[in-house]
Motif scaffolding. Structure first.
Motif, PDB file in Angstrom:
ATOM      1  N   UNK A  91      -5.282 -19.183  43.198  1.00  0.00           N
ATOM      2  CA  UNK A  91      -6.074 -17.958  43.278  1.00  0.00           C
ATOM      3  C   UNK A  91      -7.150 -17.829  42.185  1.00  0.00           C
ATOM      4  N   UNK A  92      -6.843 -18.090  40.897  1.00  0.00           N
ATOM      5  CA  UNK A  92      -7.896 -17.910  39.882  1.00  0.00           C
ATOM      6  C   UNK A  92      -9.099 -18.827  40.095  1.00  0.00           C
ATOM      7  N   UNK A  93      -8.897 -19.974  40.758  1.00  0.00           N
ATOM      8  CA  UNK A  93      -9.989 -20.919  40.966  1.00  0.00           C
ATOM      9  C   UNK A  93     -10.744 -20.663  42.272  1.00  0.00           C
ATOM     10  N   UNK A  94     -10.281 -19.718  43.079  1.00  0.00           N
ATOM     11  CA  UNK A  94     -10.864 -19.504  44.400  1.00  0.00           C
ATOM     12  C   UNK A  94     -12.349 -19.127  44.361  1.00  0.00           C
ATOM     13  N   UNK A  95     -12.794 -18.231  43.442  1.00  0.00           N
ATOM     14  CA  UNK A  95     -14.238 -17.920  43.416  1.00  0.00           C
ATOM     15  C   UNK A  95     -15.111 -19.149  43.185  1.00  0.00           C
ATOM     16  N   UNK A  96     -14.662 -20.061  42.322  1.00  0.00           N
ATOM     17  CA  UNK A  96     -15.437 -21.277  42.071  1.00  0.00           C
ATOM     18  C   UNK A  96     -15.447 -22.186  43.300  1.00  0.00           C
ATOM     19  N   UNK A  97     -14.343 -22.205  44.034  1.00  0.00           N
ATOM     20  CA  UNK A  97     -14.265 -22.995  45.266  1.00  0.00           C
ATOM     21  C   UNK A  97     -15.221 -22.424  46.315  1.00  0.00           C
ATOM     22  N   UNK A  98     -15.257 -21.101  46.408  1.00  0.00           N
ATOM     23  CA  UNK A  98     -16.187 -20.442  47.333  1.00  0.00           C
ATOM     24  C   UNK A  98     -17.628 -20.759  46.942  1.00  0.00           C
ATOM     25  N   UNK A  99     -17.911 -20.742  45.649  1.00  0.00           N
ATOM     26  CA  UNK A  99     -19.250 -21.062  45.171  1.00  0.00           C
ATOM     27  C   UNK A  99     -19.646 -22.480  45.572  1.00  0.00           C
ATOM     28  N   UNK A 100     -18.703 -23.411  45.459  1.00  0.00           N
ATOM     29  CA  UNK A 100     -18.961 -24.807  45.836  1.00  0.00           C
ATOM     30  C   UNK A 100     -19.249 -24.939  47.325  1.00  0.00           C
TER      31      UNK A 100
ATOM     32  N   UNK B 172       4.232 -15.021  39.572  1.00  0.00           N
ATOM     33  CA  UNK B 172       2.873 -14.506  39.415  1.00  0.00           C
ATOM     34  C   UNK B 172       2.253 -14.927  38.091  1.00  0.00           C
ATOM     35  N   UNK B 173       3.089 -15.065  37.076  1.00  0.00           N
ATOM     36  CA  UNK B 173       2.614 -15.422  35.738  1.00  0.00           C
ATOM     37  C   UNK B 173       2.391 -16.923  35.602  1.00  0.00           C
ATOM     38  N   UNK B 174       3.388 -17.719  35.987  1.00  0.00           N
ATOM     39  CA  UNK B 174       3.339 -19.162  35.746  1.00  0.00           C
ATOM     40  C   UNK B 174       2.449 -19.872  36.759  1.00  0.00           C
ATOM     41  N   UNK B 175       2.434 -19.381  38.007  1.00  0.00           N
ATOM     42  CA  UNK B 175       1.654 -20.036  39.052  1.00  0.00           C
ATOM     43  C   UNK B 175       0.188 -20.200  38.701  1.00  0.00           C
ATOM     44  N   UNK B 176      -0.534 -19.099  38.385  1.00  0.00           N
ATOM     45  CA  UNK B 176      -1.954 -19.240  38.054  1.00  0.00           C
ATOM     46  C   UNK B 176      -2.208 -20.081  36.800  1.00  0.00           C
ATOM     47  N   UNK B 177      -1.313 -19.957  35.795  1.00  0.00           N
ATOM     48  CA  UNK B 177      -1.499 -20.741  34.576  1.00  0.00           C
ATOM     49  C   UNK B 177      -1.373 -22.234  34.888  1.00  0.00           C
ATOM     50  N   UNK B 178      -0.309 -22.597  35.611  1.00  0.00           N
ATOM     51  CA  UNK B 178      -0.108 -24.001  35.978  1.00  0.00           C
ATOM     52  C   UNK B 178      -1.216 -24.492  36.883  1.00  0.00           C
ATOM     53  N   UNK B 179      -1.640 -23.619  37.817  1.00  0.00           N
ATOM     54  CA  UNK B 179      -2.732 -23.993  38.715  1.00  0.00           C
ATOM     55  C   UNK B 179      -4.008 -24.291  37.964  1.00  0.00           C
ATOM     56  N   UNK B 180      -4.303 -23.483  36.940  1.00  0.00           N
ATOM     57  CA  UNK B 180      -5.500 -23.718  36.142  1.00  0.00           C
ATOM     58  C   UNK B 180      -5.444 -25.052  35.411  1.00  0.00           C
TER      59      UNK B 180
END
Length: 404
Positions: free
Chosen positions: A233-242, A354-362
């Protein structure tokens, strides 16, 4: 109208107001810090991440404590404690003058939070067991409706009235949700019977519930679901931009991609919950895990933003059956009088995901890109299917044979 239906209707609106109010602040949180005078980009990113995560950290710690008190003194009392408390904290956030103020208030908000698990517990304890799946789906639908509209409304209002008034508006929304629950929700709870029950600490309660093998398995399922689905989720805006490739309407497209799965989730939750009542929530959970895993794969292969929108819409359909099914199954296996504690432990694992998922995803995105992250999410969801089959289906089948 039957009492359980009235409770469900009121708490649907309660979930809507709470989740809508809580998510209204998400689109402009870094901008609010800039307004306070923070300009260094590195500091801004660090503080925004810390402030966002603070709520989940304290929520993870304190949810089981409130759950134990709810089983002892009533779910409605915990519902009102959380709702009115968060309303006050939200208003105070509008008066914050420094990032430290906001961080401490977000930690306090997570500490006193608990409206959602209290609502789920109250609905589960006061709904006929043959309608639990439908009720859990409806509760999920209300929360999801607020989650969708909250950021959209928050972003719109921030551009017209500034940031601070939105915190005051959020406090009012939480206050209204609590008032609705105070006057309209009726709980079938025997206080005298609860008082004579032996006091059980958080760890003792966890050990007691841990003796029921299905419950720890379900807590793990909740964690893995949130971990897998929140990671990208945190990376989704950058993916949309791409994928989108041009600046016009980029923010709108990013918001649409972020919310489209919520729309389909909101629609499918009550339907899948009703099917769970008829076919068994375990089966719906298994099918939705497989469907969610399959829906993650096209997101790694898309070449334009419209394909991504379609993929996420289908993901939302299957997501609508995940947590409601888990909540319905938790009710099946939880001893009477311990519902709130069980749901609170489940909410703690949800907060942890919710906490670990976005951190690990990043962290993973830096090496495997977001496309690889979608594949990782699909694999985790498929592994979750095997876990569910091993811990739930086998137990259910064995129990059915013994009953026969």
């Amino acid at each position: 109208m039957e009492r359980w239906r009235i409770n469900l209707l009121v708490l649907w609106f309660g979930q809507f107001f709470v989740m809508g109010g809580m998510t209204m602040i998400i689109p402009f949180l870094p901008l609010y810090l800039q307004e306070m005078g923070m300009s260094d980009p590195s500091h801004l990113s660090l503080w925004a991440g810390m402030i966002f995560a603070a709520n989940f950290v304290t929520s993870f710690i304190f949810q089981p404590i409130w759950g134990g008190l709810a089983d002892r003194y009533g779910r409605k009392m915990m519902l009102l404690r959380s709702g009115f408390g968060m309303a006050i904290v939200m208003v105070l956030m509008g008066f914050a003058q420094d990032a430290w103020h906001l961080l401490l208030l977000r930690m306090l908000n997570g500490t006193i939070s608990g409206f959602v698990p209290a609502a789920i517990s109250l609905v589960s304890a006061n709904t006929p067991k043959e309608r639990i799946g439908f009720a859990m789906g409806m509760v999920q639908s209300g929360g999801m409706a607020g989650t969708i509209l909250g950021p959209l409304l928050g972003g719109l209002l921030a551009s017209t009235m500034g940031y601070r008034p939105i915190f005051y508006l959020t406090g009012v929304m939480l206050f209204i949700a609590s008032l609705l629950a105070a006057f309209l929700v009726k709980e079938d709870f025997n206080k005298e019977e609860a008082k004579v029950q032996p006091k059980v600490s958080v760890f003792a309660g966890l050990r007691q519930l841990g003796k029921i093998p299905q419950l720890p398995a379900l807590f793990c399922v909740t964690f893995l679901i949130q971990f897998a689905l929140l990671g990208p989720m945190p990376q989704m805006p950058l993916y949309v931009q791409e994928l989108y490739g041009r600046p016009e309407m980029l923010a709108f497209m990013a918001g649409l991609v972020g919310s489209v799965n919520g729309f389909s989730n909101m629609i499918s939750s009550p339907i899948l919950g009703r099917w769970g009542d008829r076919l068994g929530s375990e089966k719906i959970l298994g099918v939705c895990l497989i469907g969610s895993a399959i829906a993650c794969i096209p997101q790694a292969l898309v070449t334009n933003v419209w394909q991504l929108l379609i993929s996420r819409f289908f993901l939302g359909i299957f997501m609508g059956g995940l947590l409601p099914s888990v909540n319905a199954i938790i009710r099946q296996y939880t001893p009477d009088g311990m519902e709130s504690r069980a749901y609170s432990f489940n909410t703690s694992t949800l907060s942890l995901g919710n906490l670990i998922g976005p951190i690990t995803g990043g962290i993973l995105t830096a090496t495997i890109t977001i496309r690889g992250l979608f594949i990782v999410s699909a694999v985790l969801l498929l592994l979750n299917v095997l876990w569910v089959k091993k811990t739930l289906f086998r137990k259910t089948t064995s129990a059915d044979k013994d009953a026969g």
